[in-house]
Design an enzyme around this catalytic site. Structure first.
Site, PDB file in Angstrom:
ATOM      1  N   GLN A 292       0.839  -1.189   0.000  1.00  0.00           N
ATOM      2  CA  GLN A 292       0.000   0.000   0.000  1.00  0.00           C
ATOM      3  C   GLN A 292       0.878   1.243   0.000  1.00  0.00           C
ATOM      4  O   GLN A 292       2.052   1.194   0.352  1.00  0.00           O
ATOM      5  CB  GLN A 292      -0.933   0.010   1.219  1.00  0.00           C
ATOM      6  N   VAL A 298      -2.403  -2.657  -3.192  1.00  0.00           N
ATOM      7  CA  VAL A 298      -2.236  -3.774  -4.116  1.00  0.00           C
ATOM      8  C   VAL A 298      -2.689  -5.035  -3.405  1.00  0.00           C
ATOM      9  O   VAL A 298      -2.221  -5.339  -2.301  1.00  0.00           O
ATOM     10  CB  VAL A 298      -0.774  -3.923  -4.581  1.00  0.00           C
ATOM     11  N   ASP A 430      11.284   5.092 -11.153  1.00  0.00           N
ATOM     12  CA  ASP A 430      11.264   4.565  -9.778  1.00  0.00           C
ATOM     13  C   ASP A 430      11.837   3.154  -9.715  1.00  0.00           C
ATOM     14  O   ASP A 430      11.236   2.248  -9.130  1.00  0.00           O
ATOM     15  CB  ASP A 430       9.838   4.586  -9.223  1.00  0.00           C
TER      16      ASP A 430
END
Length: 722
Positions: A292, A298, A430
């Site tokens: 999360q 998720v 990322d």
């Protein structure tokens, strides 16, 4: 370097036990032991254990022993069934001098049996038909370290000097692209709605009867020995089960009697996680919270309607009496029900769609989109459910660092994936170990010595059980495209997780494709050392560590551009740029002032901060040397200012002195292993270039010398073991 045929030509005939020659140090080493039985190792371990051909369950590479001998331009002939090389027309060794360090290497092709891999002409390994002259022994490589890449299209330009000032991307392009995203809206079902498996042709009266029958059948369990008529009846009854009961039946669990829970949203737009929730039109059953963040949660879900085995057999009235029913699990990313997060999710969907269109089989190690929909104002993104992250694996390992062969295999996949993304005009932004998942968590466990176990933290000791784990297959997938952007669309001023953030982002210069390359370098160093390279949380210490690791200050050119951009208010700079970055630079000298002093010359930087920076890192070549000495001896050192030959000469001299004066064997290093690490450091150095316009690109990194070298370690010997 691939596994290949090797030989060392001598003026006088020598024993095979001298294969390592003057380059090997440490008679007890793993390397010498493996080389002493090289022929057997090549023909048995690597042939059988590294085999991706169909019919072999080990899942590894195999050399092609059906190829005829190949003659190169220098009349060298290789017998692929016997590890030897002969020179045609060459006189006996006696009376003719020959370079006795010369080794001929035949690169072997690697074959894969995975359907998603065989379907692509791009996902292949090196199949060179030439001999390479190398002054090194041919050491094995994992198949993933030999993957090739074919450009999808002409890649967009990397940022030039002007774009260092002006690159912000087009907001209008982002909004226009997001408007084109059409999401299927799934309404919340009423209590009278039935599951997707329910047959609408059955009357309500039949429903009641079928439900009763289904309950009694579930209590008795699945009966695979039924007759054909009973099978058909059984499959029809399966279709009438409620979602929780059907799932319980499939996975062999006891059915829950509590009522179905509701899908709820809190005041901040977050889905309120509750195990057992069913959403998406009674299709997805929530089983576990995987993660999360600010974006949402998720979830690990069981996809009821997506179980094609149940659906197909129910429609055709067939039943496989030998195969067990395997439930289909998926990962569902439930985005917060807030406009700005919904917009970001639409950009993510466009990125995932571009990946899916250009790589439907996932050959380039990127997460593949299955479907998406809108449920109660939450955008839900459905993808494959993979293994745990590289970060989690490291945390649960007695020794967090990976063997060199695994680092190389993961690096090739990671860089190759980024090449693919950059060719599509996508910047991930990322990349970190948390966003790199393992495809297969199977590993070989080895007990660690008690003296090492005693030094572990209680948490690591409990998680690892005092064992070091080696993956049997280092295949990976890149996930989390929630921050990914198209190169010509809006660029937020700050991106990337702090530890993996490139200097151009910190300095507010603007960023593009090179920021991904910096992040990859941070990840690779972490895989080698088992520790984050930049364990800090604020800009000043981060910049000080960057300079220390690179062994040089920030280039005056980019510092000057930083001041120019801030003064003229160009682009979209980080909101805290002045207070956390600019004030720490001398505008006249164009240099970072660290540790900082006041006008009297007294240090104002806290002693704790100075110690944290000085103790956490060193120049990269020195930093890596210190970390891998645990495996190769205290005398190991890499100096990137010296050539490989001079480095090795110093190491040999130091090792021989230790052996002479201390009467002990110094470590398990040979020249080939040293070269492997030397060129690894060289690659990282190029990826850590401060100026993004001079930083090595992902495509250039794929062609780096390091990927032509092999290493023989426990990552190789454990590969494909199960």
């Amino acid at each position: 370097m691939s596994v290949g045929t090797q030989t060392r030509r001598k003026r006088t005939r020598t024993n095979t036990n001298n294969m390592v020659g003057g380059d090997g140090i440490g008679a007890e080493s793993i390397l010498e032991g493996m080389l002493a039985r090289q022929s057997s190792f090549l023909q048995h371990n690597l042939r059988d254990g590294l085999n991706f051909a169909e019919g072999n369950d080990s899942g590894a590479a195999v050399v092609n022993h059906n190829e005829p001998p190949f003659i190169d331009n220098e009349n060298a002939i290789v017998d692929l069934d016997h590890t030897k090389v002969e020179r045609i027309g060459e006189e006996d060794d006696e009376g003719h001098e020959e370079d006795d360090d010369l080794i001929f290497i035949k690169e072997q092709p690697v074959y894969f049996a995975s359907p998603t891999i065989l379907g692509s002409k791009n996902y292949t390994s090196t199949t060179s038909k030439k001999f390479k002259k190398q002054r090194t022994i041919s050491l094995p490589q994992l198949p993933h370290a030999k993957l090739l890449y074919q450009a999808m299209r002409e890649a967009p330009r990397v940022q030039n000097n002007d774009e260092l000032l002006h690159l912000t991307g087009s907001t209008s392009k982002t909004l226009d692209g997001n408007r084109k995203v059409n999401l299927r809206v799934i309404q919340s079902p009423s209590p009278m709605d039935h599951d997707p498996f329910y047959s609408s042709s059955v009357s309500p009266k039949a429903n009641s009867s079928a439900s009763s029958d289904s309950d009694s059948m579930m209590d008795s369990g699945l009966n695979y020995g039924q007759t054909a008529s009973n099978t058909t009846s059984h499959k029809r009854s399966l279709r009438r089960l409620s979602a929780p009961r059907l799932t319980a039946k499939l996975v062999g669990k006891k059915a829950k009697t509590k009522k179905r829970s509701n899908f709820k949203t809190d005041k901040d737009g977050h889905y309120v996680y509750q195990q057992g929730d069913v959403f998406g039109g009674n299709r997805f059953l929530v089983e576990q919270l995987l993660g999360q963040g600010t974006f949402g949660k998720v979830l690990k879900c069981y996809d009821i309607a997506g179980d094609t085995t149940i659906e197909a057999e129910a429609q055709t009235h067939t039943w496989n009496s030998t195969a067990s029913v395997q439930p289909k699990y998926v990962a569902v990313k439930v985005i917060r029900a807030i406009d700005r997060y919904r917009e970001a999710a639409k950009t993510e969907l466009r990125v995932l769609q571009a990946i899916l269109e250009n790589d439907p089989h996932g050959q380039y190690q990127c997460l593949i989109l299955q479907e998406c929909f809108d449920y109660k104002n939450h955008i839900c993104i459905v993808t494959d459910l993979l293994g745990r992250s590289v970060y989690d694996f490291m945390c649960a390992n007695g020794v967090a660092r990976f063997p060199g062969s695994h680092v190389q295999a993961m690096a090739k996949q990671l860089i190759r994936s980024v090449c693919f993304l950059h060719d599509l005009g996508i910047i991930h932004t990322d990349l970190k170990p948390e966003n790199v998942l393992l495809c297969d968590e199977t590993c070989v466990e080895k007990n660690l010595p008690l003296d090492i176990v005693r030094t572990m933290s209680a948490r690591r000791k409990e998680a690892s059980g005092g064992k070091r784990k080696f993956l049997t297959n280092p295949e990976i997938k890149i996930i989390d495209f929630g921050s990914a952007v198209f190169h010509n669309e809006y660029h937020p001023p700050v991106i990337s997780t702090r530890h993996y953030r490139a200097p151009e982002i910190v300095l507010g210069l603007g960023w593009s494709f090179p920021c991904d390359v910096w992040s990859i370098a941070c990840v690779l160093v972490e895989l080698v050392t088992g520790e984050s390279l930049y364990p800090i949380h604020e800009n000043l210490e981060h910049m000080a560590m960057m300079q220390r690791i690179n062994g040089e200050p920030f280039p005056p050119k980019i510092v000057e551009k930083m001041f120019y951009k801030a003064t003229h208010k160009l682009g979209n700079s980080p909101s805290d740029l002045s207070s956390t970055v600019l004030k720490h630079f001398d505008k006249n000298a164009l240099s970072l002032q660290w540790p900082e002093k006041n006008k009297k010359g007294d240090y104002i930087t806290k002693e704790k901060s100075i110690k944290r920076v000085m103790s956490s890192c060193d120049r990269l070549d020195i930093h890596i040397s210190k970390k891998i000495r645990a495996d190769y001896g205290e005398w190991l050192s890499i100096n990137w200012n010296l050539t490989p030959e001079k480095n090795w000469a110093l190491i040999r001299s130091k090792a021989l002195n230790e052996k002479k004066y201390n009467g002990m064997v110094a470590g398990d290093l040979n020249k080939e292993t040293f070269l492997f690490w030397y060129w690894f450091v060289d690659l990282c150095r190029k990826m850590f270039e401060f100026d993004p316009t001079k930083r090595i690109t992902a495509k250039e990194a794929l062609d780096h010398e390091w990927f032509s070298l092999g290493i023989l370690d426990e990552g190789i010997t454990c590969f494909g073991k199960f």
